[in-house]
Scaffold this motif. Structure first.
Motif, PDB file in Angstrom:
ATOM      1  N   GLN A   1      86.073  25.931  24.726  1.00 62.03           N
ATOM      2  CA  GLN A   1      84.778  25.581  24.099  1.00 62.03           C
ATOM      3  C   GLN A   1      83.517  25.837  24.776  1.00 62.03           C
ATOM      4  OE1 GLN A   1      83.815  21.209  23.589  1.00 62.03           O
ATOM      5  NE2 GLN A   1      86.136  21.353  23.609  1.00 62.03           N
ATOM      6  N   ARG A   2      83.759  25.878  26.126  1.00 62.59           N
ATOM      7  CA  ARG A   2      82.806  26.004  27.087  1.00 62.59           C
ATOM      8  C   ARG A   2      82.581  27.556  27.421  1.00 62.59           C
ATOM      9  NH1 ARG A   2      83.659  21.030  31.107  1.00 62.59           N
ATOM     10  NH2 ARG A   2      82.978  19.320  29.712  1.00 62.59           N
ATOM     11  N   HIS A   3      83.582  28.441  27.286  1.00 62.36           N
ATOM     12  CA  HIS A   3      83.369  29.510  28.038  1.00 62.36           C
ATOM     13  C   HIS A   3      82.569  30.639  27.081  1.00 62.36           C
ATOM     14  CE1 HIS A   3      84.938  33.848  29.070  1.00 62.36           C
ATOM     15  NE2 HIS A   3      85.366  33.158  29.894  1.00 62.36           N
TER      16      HIS A   3
ATOM     17  N   ARG B   1      82.347  31.578  23.148  1.00 60.08           N
ATOM     18  CA  ARG B   1      81.274  31.011  22.133  1.00 60.08           C
ATOM     19  C   ARG B   1      80.632  32.015  21.436  1.00 60.08           C
ATOM     20  NH1 ARG B   1      79.875  25.411  24.216  1.00 60.08           N
ATOM     21  NH2 ARG B   1      77.628  25.893  23.310  1.00 60.08           N
TER      22      ARG B   1
ATOM     23  N   THR C   1      88.895  22.379  26.263  1.00 61.12           N
ATOM     24  CA  THR C   1      87.484  22.231  26.910  1.00 61.12           C
ATOM     25  C   THR C   1      87.194  23.594  27.560  1.00 61.12           C
ATOM     26  OG1 THR C   1      88.064  19.980  27.310  1.00 61.12           O
ATOM     27  CG2 THR C   1      86.496  20.913  28.673  1.00 61.12           C
ATOM     28  N   GLU C   2      87.966  24.235  28.114  1.00 60.49           N
ATOM     29  CA  GLU C   2      87.753  25.537  28.827  1.00 60.49           C
ATOM     30  C   GLU C   2      87.233  26.506  27.747  1.00 60.49           C
ATOM     31  OE1 GLU C   2      90.420  25.885  32.855  1.00 60.49           O
ATOM     32  OE2 GLU C   2      91.367  25.907  30.817  1.00 60.49           O
TER      33      GLU C   2
END
Ligand SMILES: Cc1cc2nc3c(=O)[nH]c(=O)nc-3n(C[C@H](O)[C@H](O)[C@H](O)COP(=O)(O)OP(=O)(O)OC[C@H]3O[C@@H](n4cnc5c(N)ncnc54)[C@H](O)[C@@H]3O)c2cc1C
Length: 281
Positions: A76-78, A82, A73-74
């Motif tokens: 894919q959100r960073h 990205r 999760t971390e």
């Protein structure tokens, strides 16, 4: 089962020195399956989750350093992941489902060494380097050199993954490609998973291509022969067709519960064609 909970990296390395054969525990999404099967009875387990040094994503001049405890999760959100490593962000967004992405770590995904692991094709084409440490010292392994076979790595006893370093792809590739082929959109392990990067010269010949496939051999595969063949060539029906044949010769898929070898052969070649002929992103 004995559970040890070190608070720092040196404490963790010491725990493994004192308890040879202990099992590392990160997010537990793979380890807890073993627990449920009763396979951890009598084992020492070392919980890594309190090691602050192994968390976080640090962006530097030449690339990023991702701590082994960073979750899917971390990743894919960073924002830097990205922007610079969209294939990795896409892969992490397709792992299991949200609960697994929230707990599962990049270090656990690598150490688990499943041929179907979704982060592997992106890490292979970005040419990541895995940093390992034990009480005897530290070393860096090129990503592909980590894997010895299905669920087997070249990590030595007591050696842990601290971080993964990923260099920026420069110049920026003209094409970036990721595709996971599974039975469903979520909670499905890959039948085949692929990532590719393509650089074109001014005259539209291939300057460089990198293509990696998972779930089609005992370990993650780079399509080196096809990559070499394409260098300096234009992408024509003939060159793409020949490169597809070379990809087929570089993989060794098997029949298993998720798919058949024949399907994986066909899909792998078609994914490679899609990568070469898809519109630039
Ligand atoms: C329902 C379900 C769905 C899943 N779907 C997918 C999927 O779609 N795609 C996919 O790729 N994976 C999938 N997985 C597998 C799993 O979620 C990933 O491999 C995850 O990244 C493992 O990380 P973790 O932190 O949970 O590892 P853990 O379970 O804690 O550990 C995994 C292995 O790595 C070792 N280990 C952990 N950290 C380290 C370290 N720092 N150094 C050395 N060894 C270490 C452990 O001892 C263990 O052998 C799924 C699992 C489940 C249960």
């Amino acid at each position: 089962m004995t559970l040890l909970r070190p608070r720092s990296a040196p404490e963790a390395l010491e725990a493994f020195e004192k308890n040879p054969g202990a099992l590392p525990l990160a997010g537990g999404t793979d380890v807890m399956v073993l627990w449920n099967m009763g396979l951890l009875n009598g084992k020492s387990v070392v919980d890594l989750s309190r090691i602050g040094e192994w968390r976080g994503i640090k962006a530097g001049k030449d690339g990023v350093r991702v701590g082994s405890l960073v979750t899917h999760t971390e990743l894919q959100r960073h924002p830097v992941i990205r922007r610079e490593f969209p294939l990795l962000a896409q892969a992490c967004a397709l792992i299991g489902a949200i609960a697994i992405q929230n707990r599962g770590t990049i270090g656990g995904n690598i150490a688990n060494a499943s041929p179907a692991a979704d982060t592997f094709p992106p890490l292979a084409v970005y040419e990541a380097v895995v940093h390992a440490a034990s009480s005897r010292g530290r070393r860096a392994l090129p990503f592909l050199d980590v894997f010895a076979g299905p669920k087997k790595t070249h990590l030595r006893p007591g050696e842990l993954i601290e971080a993964v370093e990923i260099p920026y792809a420069r110049p920026r590739p003209a094409r970036a490609y990721f595709r996971k082929v599974g039975t469903r959109a979520a909670q499905a392990l890959s039948k085949t998973v692929a990532a590719g990067l393509l650089w074109l010269s001014r005259d539209k010949t291939v300057a460089e291509s990198r293509f990696a496939l998972g779930s089609v051999a005992p370990t993650i595969r780079r399509a080196r022969k096809a990559e070499d063949y394409l260098r300096g060539r234009k992408l024509t029906a003939e060159s793409v067709g020949r490169a597809m044949e070379l990809v087929g010769a570089e993989i060794a898929p098997i029949d298993d519960v998720r798919s058949t070898a024949a399907y994986r052969f066909a899909v792998s070649k078609n994914l490679f064609k899609e990568f070469l002929t898809c519109r630039p992103r």
